[in-house]
Design a protein around this motif. Structure first.
Motif, mmCIF file in Angstrom:
data_model
loop_
_atom_site.group_PDB
_atom_site.id
_atom_site.type_symbol
_atom_site.label_atom_id
_atom_site.label_comp_id
_atom_site.label_asym_id
_atom_site.label_seq_id
_atom_site.Cartn_x
_atom_site.Cartn_y
_atom_site.Cartn_z
ATOM 1 N N LEU A 178 70.248 85.026 34.615
ATOM 2 C CA LEU A 178 71.200 86.082 34.277
ATOM 3 C C LEU A 178 71.114 86.453 32.802
ATOM 4 C CD1 LEU A 178 74.321 84.931 36.316
ATOM 5 C CD2 LEU A 178 73.293 87.193 36.445
ATOM 6 N N ILE A 179 70.952 85.442 31.952
ATOM 7 C CA ILE A 179 70.852 85.689 30.513
ATOM 8 C C ILE A 179 69.540 86.384 30.185
ATOM 9 C CG2 ILE A 179 70.606 84.558 28.262
ATOM 10 C CD1 ILE A 179 72.596 82.450 29.256
ATOM 11 N N GLU A 180 68.446 85.876 30.729
ATOM 12 C CA GLU A 180 67.136 86.442 30.433
ATOM 13 C C GLU A 180 67.036 87.896 30.886
ATOM 14 O OE1 GLU A 180 62.680 84.738 30.691
ATOM 15 O OE2 GLU A 180 63.634 85.082 32.629
ATOM 16 N N SER A 181 67.681 88.210 31.999
ATOM 17 C CA SER A 181 67.628 89.571 32.531
ATOM 18 C C SER A 181 68.482 90.545 31.735
ATOM 19 C CB SER A 181 68.107 89.579 33.989
ATOM 20 O OG SER A 181 69.501 89.329 34.050
ATOM 21 N N GLY A 182 69.390 90.023 30.918
ATOM 22 C CA GLY A 182 70.295 90.885 30.165
ATOM 23 C C GLY A 182 71.586 91.195 30.895
ATOM 24 N N TRP A 183 71.801 90.599 32.084
ATOM 25 C CA TRP A 183 73.032 90.877 32.823
ATOM 26 C C TRP A 183 74.155 89.912 32.488
ATOM 27 C CZ3 TRP A 183 74.106 95.340 34.306
ATOM 28 C CH2 TRP A 183 73.135 96.195 34.806
ATOM 29 N N ALA A 184 73.885 88.932 31.626
ATOM 30 C CA ALA A 184 74.930 88.017 31.175
ATOM 31 C C ALA A 184 74.709 87.699 29.706
ATOM 32 C CB ALA A 184 74.921 86.720 31.989
ATOM 33 N N ALA A 185 75.789 87.449 29.007
ATOM 34 C CA ALA A 185 75.708 86.916 27.652
ATOM 35 C C ALA A 185 75.845 85.400 27.735
ATOM 36 C CB ALA A 185 76.825 87.495 26.779
ATOM 37 N N THR A 186 75.391 84.709 26.705
ATOM 38 C CA THR A 186 75.653 83.276 26.657
ATOM 39 C C THR A 186 77.155 83.059 26.517
ATOM 40 O OG1 THR A 186 75.288 83.325 24.261
ATOM 41 C CG2 THR A 186 73.433 82.665 25.640
ATOM 42 N N PHE A 187 77.665 82.048 27.205
ATOM 43 C CA PHE A 187 79.097 81.735 27.169
ATOM 44 C C PHE A 187 79.218 80.213 27.233
ATOM 45 C CE2 PHE A 187 83.483 81.988 29.160
ATOM 46 C CZ PHE A 187 84.092 82.501 28.032
ATOM 47 N N ILE A 188 78.823 79.567 26.142
ATOM 48 C CA ILE A 188 78.756 78.106 26.093
ATOM 49 C C ILE A 188 80.101 77.580 25.635
ATOM 50 C CG2 ILE A 188 77.557 76.141 25.078
ATOM 51 C CD1 ILE A 188 75.161 78.072 24.651
ATOM 52 N N ILE A 189 80.716 76.744 26.452
ATOM 53 C CA ILE A 189 82.047 76.212 26.185
ATOM 54 C C ILE A 189 81.975 74.701 26.034
ATOM 55 C CG2 ILE A 189 84.423 76.019 27.001
ATOM 56 C CD1 ILE A 189 84.037 78.546 28.591
ATOM 57 N N TYR A 190 82.470 74.185 24.938
ATOM 58 C CA TYR A 190 82.513 72.757 24.676
ATOM 59 C C TYR A 190 83.373 72.047 25.728
ATOM 60 C CZ TYR A 190 83.560 68.421 22.166
ATOM 61 O OH TYR A 190 83.715 67.103 21.816
ATOM 62 N N PRO A 191 82.973 70.880 26.237
ATOM 63 C CA PRO A 191 81.798 70.082 25.852
ATOM 64 C C PRO A 191 80.580 70.323 26.744
ATOM 65 C CG PRO A 191 83.243 68.750 27.207
ATOM 66 C CD PRO A 191 83.904 70.099 27.106
ATOM 67 N N SER A 192 80.587 71.353 27.589
ATOM 68 C CA SER A 192 79.476 71.601 28.518
ATOM 69 C C SER A 192 78.378 72.408 27.822
ATOM 70 C CB SER A 192 79.983 72.333 29.760
ATOM 71 O OG SER A 192 80.960 71.567 30.430
ATOM 72 N N ILE A 193 77.693 71.760 26.884
ATOM 73 C CA ILE A 193 76.655 72.404 26.090
ATOM 74 C C ILE A 193 75.298 72.104 26.725
ATOM 75 C CG2 ILE A 193 75.641 72.559 23.787
ATOM 76 C CD1 ILE A 193 78.279 71.472 22.684
ATOM 77 N N PRO A 194 74.440 73.108 26.894
ATOM 78 C CA PRO A 194 73.109 72.844 27.452
ATOM 79 C C PRO A 194 72.369 71.767 26.668
ATOM 80 C CG PRO A 194 73.507 75.194 27.341
ATOM 81 C CD PRO A 194 74.637 74.537 26.608
ATOM 82 N N GLY A 195 71.425 71.076 27.312
ATOM 83 C CA GLY A 195 70.681 69.995 26.687
ATOM 84 C C GLY A 195 69.789 70.470 25.551
ATOM 85 N N GLU A 196 69.218 69.506 24.829
ATOM 86 C CA GLU A 196 68.452 69.820 23.622
ATOM 87 C C GLU A 196 67.225 70.675 23.907
ATOM 88 O OE1 GLU A 196 66.807 66.371 21.801
ATOM 89 O OE2 GLU A 196 66.390 65.369 23.695
ATOM 90 N N LEU A 197 66.671 70.594 25.117
ATOM 91 C CA LEU A 197 65.525 71.427 25.475
ATOM 92 C C LEU A 197 65.960 72.775 26.041
ATOM 93 C CD1 LEU A 197 63.174 68.781 27.146
ATOM 94 C CD2 LEU A 197 63.123 69.622 24.782
ATOM 95 N N ASP A 198 67.098 72.786 26.731
ATOM 96 C CA ASP A 198 67.557 74.006 27.391
ATOM 97 C C ASP A 198 68.255 74.970 26.436
ATOM 98 O OD1 ASP A 198 66.639 73.336 29.964
ATOM 99 O OD2 ASP A 198 68.348 71.997 30.233
ATOM 100 N N LEU A 199 68.963 74.432 25.434
ATOM 101 C CA LEU A 199 69.715 75.311 24.527
ATOM 102 C C LEU A 199 68.793 76.245 23.737
ATOM 103 C CD1 LEU A 199 72.380 76.236 23.350
ATOM 104 C CD2 LEU A 199 72.261 74.340 21.712
ATOM 105 N N PRO A 200 67.725 75.754 23.094
ATOM 106 C CA PRO A 200 66.839 76.696 22.382
ATOM 107 C C PRO A 200 66.210 77.732 23.319
ATOM 108 C CG PRO A 200 66.396 74.430 21.716
ATOM 109 C CD PRO A 200 67.313 74.357 22.899
ATOM 110 N N MET A 201 65.845 77.316 24.536
ATOM 111 C CA MET A 201 65.257 78.245 25.497
ATOM 112 C C MET A 201 66.270 79.316 25.889
ATOM 113 S SD MET A 201 63.295 77.343 29.090
ATOM 114 C CE MET A 201 64.777 76.954 30.042
ATOM 115 N N THR A 202 67.521 78.924 26.037
ATOM 116 C CA THR A 202 68.578 79.865 26.400
ATOM 117 C C THR A 202 68.824 80.879 25.291
ATOM 118 O OG1 THR A 202 69.667 78.227 27.817
ATOM 119 C CG2 THR A 202 71.007 80.065 27.038
ATOM 120 N N LEU A 203 68.907 80.394 24.045
ATOM 121 C CA LEU A 203 69.163 81.295 22.922
ATOM 122 C C LEU A 203 67.995 82.251 22.704
ATOM 123 C CD1 LEU A 203 70.868 78.921 20.318
ATOM 124 C CD2 LEU A 203 71.926 80.416 22.012
ATOM 125 N N GLU A 204 66.774 81.756 22.878
ATOM 126 C CA GLU A 204 65.604 82.627 22.737
ATOM 127 C C GLU A 204 65.623 83.737 23.780
ATOM 128 O OE1 GLU A 204 60.690 82.387 22.804
ATOM 129 O OE2 GLU A 204 61.899 80.612 23.246
#
Length: 314
Positions: A178-204
């Protein structure tokens, strides 16, 4: 030494519709009822469809135009800076319709994408499957939200052999798609933060979607889901102020739901200052989590935040 075992366990649980509703699909055997339940996909935020219809969306258009007028007249309990950020989006006269149309398109994309990925061949080039894959779900540490929805990442359930043939991107979650397609924005809510490998991929992926002006980003006046719900609540509060109806204790602040940190700088902002952080980099907190997060994530409260304790951060 082994951790102690809690024998008398009394989980709080969540409320679900009962027998006779759509929640209960069937009973496989005595101890295995199959149920339907809503899932709130983690770390993503799509435009809202709460208006339910084009007529409902037109009604929201008018409410937001009215709210814009109240903000311009200084009647709404909102800061000058946040007003300047929101007014271009809600004075247009079609903010509600835009949300409904784009929310409907986001739902259509999600449906088509899920159906496609559940039957696609792996590796690429292999013929489609005869029947869909199972679905893999990974829940948050706190599995339910305040609306009794399961909080989760959702993905195709690939076999061990299929996973070996796929990159991390190729076996991504539907949330990520959904994020990659542009149909969703990131909506990261503490403490459910993506893992160290997934977070950079998500932001990119989110950065590329913004630059490519896909999906929700093709219209700069789009309100994200959080802003949309917050403004609906702000309209209710301001209506009472305009009409002279007494507010309940704390009601004037009730539309400001979350604190926000910048994932790049770790600076933490108050409920009326989140607009300073681009949507791609926002990390959200419920008020009750703010002080804990400051310690755990080494967040730096902004001067406006007052040490992380303004508006119920204790």
């Amino acid at each position: 030494m082994a951790d102690p075992v809690q024998v008398l366990w009394s989980p709080a649980g969540e409320s679900m519709p009962s027998l006779g509703s759509d929640a209960l699909v069937d009973v496989h055997d005595g101890d295995t009822p199959n149920i339907r339940m809503p899932v709130r996909m983690l770390s993503v935020d799509t435009p809202e469809v709460t208006a339910k219809s084009a007529d409902g969306a037109a009604n929201v258009d008018e409410k937001f135009k009215e709210l814009a007028g109240w903000i311009e007249q200084g009647k709404a309990p909102i800061s000058k800076e946040l007003a300047e950020f929101l007014l271009p989006k809600i004075r247009t006269g079609h903010a509600g319709t835009l949300q409904f149309e784009q929310g409907t398109e986001a739902a259509r994309f999600n449906t088509d994408n899920i159906n496609k990925r559940l039957i696609e061949g792996v590796p690429e080039g292999k013929p489609p499957r005869d029947k869909p894959r199972r679905i893999f779900i990974r829940t948050a540490d706190s599995p339910f939200d305040d609306h009794h929805r399961l909080l989760a990442y959702v993905a195709p359930d690939y076999s061990k052999e299929e996973r070996a043939a796929l990159t991390r991107r190729q076996r991504s979650t539907f949330n990520f798609d959904l994020i990659e397609s542009g149909w969703a924005a990131t909506f990261i809510i503490y403490p459910s933060i993506p893992g160290e490998l997934d977070l950079p991929m998500t932001l990119e992926a989110a950065e590329k979607a913004v630059k490519g002006k896909k999906g929700i980003w093709k219209e700069p006046a789009t309100l994200l889901g959080y802003e949309y719900r917050a403004l609906e609540r702000l309209h209710e509060v301001t209506r009472k102020i305009v009409d002279g109806t007494p507010l309940r204790p704390g009601e004037a602040f009730s539309w400001r739901e979350r604190y926000c940190a910048d994932l790049r700088t770790r600076e933490l902002f108050g409920p009326e200052d989140y607009f300073r952080v681009p949507p791609v980099y926002r990390l959200w907190f419920w008020p009750k989590d703010v002080n804990e997060a400051i310690g755990r994530l080494n967040l730096v409260p902004s001067r406006e935040l007052g040490g992380g304790r303004r508006g119920g951060g204790k």
